[in-house]
Design an enzyme around this catalytic site. Sequence first.
Site, PDB file in Angstrom:
ATOM      1  N   ASN A  34       9.367  43.221  77.251  1.00  0.00           N
ATOM      2  CA  ASN A  34       8.136  42.545  77.671  1.00  0.00           C
ATOM      3  C   ASN A  34       7.186  42.481  76.490  1.00  0.00           C
ATOM      4  OD1 ASN A  34       9.342  43.132  80.187  1.00  0.00           O
ATOM      5  ND2 ASN A  34       7.328  43.259  81.158  1.00  0.00           N
TER       6      ASN A  34
HETATM    7 CA    CA Z   1       7.643  44.300  85.906  1.00  0.00          CA
END
Ligand code: CA
Length: 231
Positions: A34
Amino acid sequence: DTKLLAALPLAGKHVLVTAGPTHEPIDPVRFIANRSSGKQGYAIAAAAFAAGARVTLVSGPVSLLPPPGVTLVAVETAREMLEAVRHALPADIAVFAAAVADWRVADAGAQKIKKDEGGTPHFMLVENPDILATIARDEAQRPTLVVGFAAETEQVVEHARAKLARKGCDLIVANDVSPQPGGASVMGGDRNRVHLISMNGVETWPDMDKQAVAAALVARLGQLERAKLHI
Ligand code: CA
Ligand code: CTP
């Protein structure tokens, strides 16, 4: 006494913070992750130390120096992060600010995948453990106060409310991470506008730099922890 509490509201407390992304290997040279700079989590760790706490910072790969006085445990994957968090417990307060990768590749290869072999690869993904939910629902190890984050691109408060219930935490710090007009974004940036979501409702804080958000959050955590302990 009250003077000490005002100056060092977390004196004698152990605060655990997760921060940064996790990296989930595809092969030895590639990973899934991420977006996360780690700035907000590192600022919270620094603010907790400044408030008198002993602080353990479990961090995924970031390009930040650990705040002075804070014990850094560096990890790569979600599974390593969960193991490091368990190892660091017990804690009085846990703040889960990490942007954990939700999935990992089921059978990450030991050798680099070559472009010229077998065409475009397809990956089978499996879900990573939810570190926040695991600790929040662990009766033996649950810290007094468990705080999660919710980075959302739409319906910020609604999604965060659902997360509060689903994960069993005491507080969710929610923010809008959608791209802003002019290109500024919370992600990687220095400012943050957060909503505090708890059983008692929603509180929206003004846009502040991440250090100010951290200081205000830590002050609030000191109050909430004492309230939960009824002292
Ligand atoms: Ca997540
Ligand atoms: N979190 C965690 N472990 C995971 C996923 C999330 O500890 N495997 C924590 C994050 O650190 C954050 C909170 O859970 O404090 C919410 O993370 P978020 O990604 O917003 O929630 P998810 O439940 O993963 O939902 P989604 O990504 O689908 O919005």
